[in-house]
Write a protein that holds these residues in place. Sequence first.
Motif, PDB file in Angstrom:
ATOM      1  N   ALA A   6       0.840  -1.194   0.000  1.00 21.98           N
ATOM      2  CA  ALA A   6       0.000   0.000   0.000  1.00 21.98           C
ATOM      3  C   ALA A   6       0.880   1.252   0.000  1.00 21.98           C
ATOM      4  CB  ALA A   6      -0.905  -0.002   1.228  1.00 21.98           C
ATOM      5  N   PRO A   7       0.494   2.283  -0.748  1.00 23.13           N
ATOM      6  CA  PRO A   7       1.276   3.517  -0.741  1.00 23.13           C
ATOM      7  C   PRO A   7       1.181   4.213   0.606  1.00 23.13           C
ATOM      8  CG  PRO A   7      -0.736   3.803  -1.995  1.00 23.13           C
ATOM      9  CD  PRO A   7      -0.654   2.360  -1.616  1.00 23.13           C
ATOM     10  N   GLY A   8       2.199   4.961   0.923  1.00 21.97           N
ATOM     11  CA  GLY A   8       2.206   5.694   2.176  1.00 21.97           C
ATOM     12  C   GLY A   8       1.253   6.862   2.128  1.00 21.97           C
ATOM     13  N   PRO A   9       1.053   7.512   3.267  1.00 26.29           N
ATOM     14  CA  PRO A   9       0.155   8.663   3.296  1.00 26.29           C
ATOM     15  C   PRO A   9       0.674   9.777   2.392  1.00 26.29           C
ATOM     16  CG  PRO A   9       1.014   8.156   5.493  1.00 26.29           C
ATOM     17  CD  PRO A   9       1.640   7.204   4.538  1.00 26.29           C
ATOM     18  N   GLY A  10      -0.193  10.310   1.567  1.00 22.49           N
ATOM     19  CA  GLY A  10       0.172  11.431   0.708  1.00 22.49           C
ATOM     20  C   GLY A  10       0.894  11.043  -0.568  1.00 22.49           C
ATOM     21  N   ALA A  11       1.074   9.761  -0.832  1.00 22.43           N
ATOM     22  CA  ALA A  11       1.816   9.347  -2.023  1.00 22.43           C
ATOM     23  C   ALA A  11       1.131   9.828  -3.298  1.00 22.43           C
ATOM     24  CB  ALA A  11       1.984   7.834  -2.046  1.00 22.43           C
ATOM     25  N   GLY A  12      -0.165   9.691  -3.370  1.00 23.36           N
ATOM     26  CA  GLY A  12      -0.889  10.131  -4.563  1.00 23.36           C
ATOM     27  C   GLY A  12      -0.853  11.635  -4.741  1.00 23.36           C
ATOM     28  N   GLU A  13      -0.913  12.367  -3.643  1.00 21.61           N
ATOM     29  CA  GLU A  13      -0.879  13.829  -3.716  1.00 21.61           C
ATOM     30  C   GLU A  13       0.469  14.317  -4.245  1.00 21.61           C
ATOM     31  OE1 GLU A  13      -1.912  12.183  -1.022  1.00 21.61           O
ATOM     32  OE2 GLU A  13      -3.968  12.792  -0.696  1.00 21.61           O
ATOM     33  N   GLY A  14       1.550  13.650  -3.848  1.00 18.68           N
ATOM     34  CA  GLY A  14       2.881  14.044  -4.324  1.00 18.68           C
ATOM     35  C   GLY A  14       3.027  13.855  -5.821  1.00 18.68           C
ATOM     36  N   ARG A  15       2.525  12.751  -6.307  1.00 16.66           N
ATOM     37  CA  ARG A  15       2.577  12.508  -7.749  1.00 16.66           C
ATOM     38  C   ARG A  15       1.721  13.516  -8.501  1.00 16.66           C
ATOM     39  NH1 ARG A  15       3.927   6.726  -9.221  1.00 16.66           N
ATOM     40  NH2 ARG A  15       4.779   5.899  -7.308  1.00 16.66           N
ATOM     41  N   VAL A  27      11.237  19.970 -13.478  1.00 12.01           N
ATOM     42  CA  VAL A  27      11.678  18.782 -12.758  1.00 12.01           C
ATOM     43  C   VAL A  27      11.402  17.553 -13.617  1.00 12.01           C
ATOM     44  CG1 VAL A  27      11.254  19.786 -10.473  1.00 12.01           C
ATOM     45  CG2 VAL A  27       9.474  18.432 -11.563  1.00 12.01           C
ATOM     46  N   GLU A  28      11.964  16.434 -13.206  1.00 11.63           N
ATOM     47  CA  GLU A  28      11.646  15.175 -13.857  1.00 11.63           C
ATOM     48  C   GLU A  28      11.420  14.114 -12.797  1.00 11.63           C
ATOM     49  OE1 GLU A  28      14.844  14.117 -16.476  1.00 11.63           O
ATOM     50  OE2 GLU A  28      16.309  14.096 -14.873  1.00 11.63           O
ATOM     51  N   VAL A  29      10.581  13.165 -13.129  1.00  9.78           N
ATOM     52  CA  VAL A  29      10.289  12.057 -12.233  1.00  9.78           C
ATOM     53  C   VAL A  29      11.176  10.898 -12.656  1.00  9.78           C
ATOM     54  CG1 VAL A  29       8.525  10.425 -11.494  1.00  9.78           C
ATOM     55  CG2 VAL A  29       7.926  12.811 -11.848  1.00  9.78           C
ATOM     56  N   VAL A  30      11.899  10.326 -11.704  1.00 11.27           N
ATOM     57  CA  VAL A  30      12.812   9.236 -12.018  1.00 11.27           C
ATOM     58  C   VAL A  30      12.522   8.034 -11.143  1.00 11.27           C
ATOM     59  CG1 VAL A  30      14.662  10.738 -12.837  1.00 11.27           C
ATOM     60  CG2 VAL A  30      14.582  10.112 -10.449  1.00 11.27           C
ATOM     61  N   GLY A  43       5.333   2.137  -8.150  1.00 12.13           N
ATOM     62  CA  GLY A  43       6.311   1.995  -7.082  1.00 12.13           C
ATOM     63  C   GLY A  43       6.907   3.331  -6.681  1.00 12.13           C
ATOM     64  N   PRO A  44       7.984   3.295  -5.886  1.00  7.04           N
ATOM     65  CA  PRO A  44       8.582   4.532  -5.403  1.00  7.04           C
ATOM     66  C   PRO A  44       9.245   5.319  -6.530  1.00  7.04           C
ATOM     67  CG  PRO A  44       9.789   2.620  -4.567  1.00  7.04           C
ATOM     68  CD  PRO A  44       8.618   2.107  -5.340  1.00  7.04           C
ATOM     69  N   ILE A  45       9.080   6.628  -6.481  1.00  7.74           N
ATOM     70  CA  ILE A  45       9.675   7.514  -7.477  1.00  7.74           C
ATOM     71  C   ILE A  45      10.427   8.621  -6.761  1.00  7.74           C
ATOM     72  CG2 ILE A  45       7.942   7.073  -9.251  1.00  7.74           C
ATOM     73  CD1 ILE A  45       6.697   9.822  -8.434  1.00  7.74           C
ATOM     74  N   ARG A  46      11.264   9.323  -7.508  1.00  2.00           N
ATOM     75  CA  ARG A  46      11.946  10.505  -6.998  1.00  2.00           C
ATOM     76  C   ARG A  46      11.673  11.642  -7.962  1.00  2.00           C
ATOM     77  NH1 ARG A  46      16.924   9.228  -3.560  1.00  2.00           N
ATOM     78  NH2 ARG A  46      16.558   7.055  -3.057  1.00  2.00           N
ATOM     79  N   ILE A  47      11.670  12.823  -7.425  1.00  3.91           N
ATOM     80  CA  ILE A  47      11.475  14.029  -8.235  1.00  3.91           C
ATOM     81  C   ILE A  47      12.753  14.830  -8.121  1.00  3.91           C
ATOM     82  CG2 ILE A  47      10.108  16.116  -8.559  1.00  3.91           C
ATOM     83  CD1 ILE A  47       7.822  14.583  -7.085  1.00  3.91           C
ATOM     84  N   ARG A  48      13.363  15.136  -9.274  1.00  4.21           N
ATOM     85  CA  ARG A  48      14.616  15.897  -9.246  1.00  4.21           C
ATOM     86  C   ARG A  48      14.555  17.045 -10.249  1.00  4.21           C
ATOM     87  NH1 ARG A  48      18.765  11.602 -12.111  1.00  4.21           N
ATOM     88  NH2 ARG A  48      17.907  11.814 -14.211  1.00  4.21           N
TER      89      ARG A  48
END
Length: 51
Positions: A6-15, A27-30, A43-48
């Motif tokens: 299950a995604p953590g709290p706020g995961a959808g809002e961040g995306r 920025v780019e999502v990696v 899955g987990p992503i990073r924003i840079r």
Amino acid sequence: MRGTGAPGPGAGEGRWAARRPVAAGEVEVVRGGRPVDPARARGPIRIRRTP
């Protein structure tokens, strides 16, 4: 809780919040160090910042 898949709290809002700066080229999502489409990434992503 780890291992539930299950995604953590706020995961959808961040995306969702990343979409506008991604569209503007700020920025780019990696995932695994490679750029990915934020709408299709799983899955987990990073924003840079873009170089």
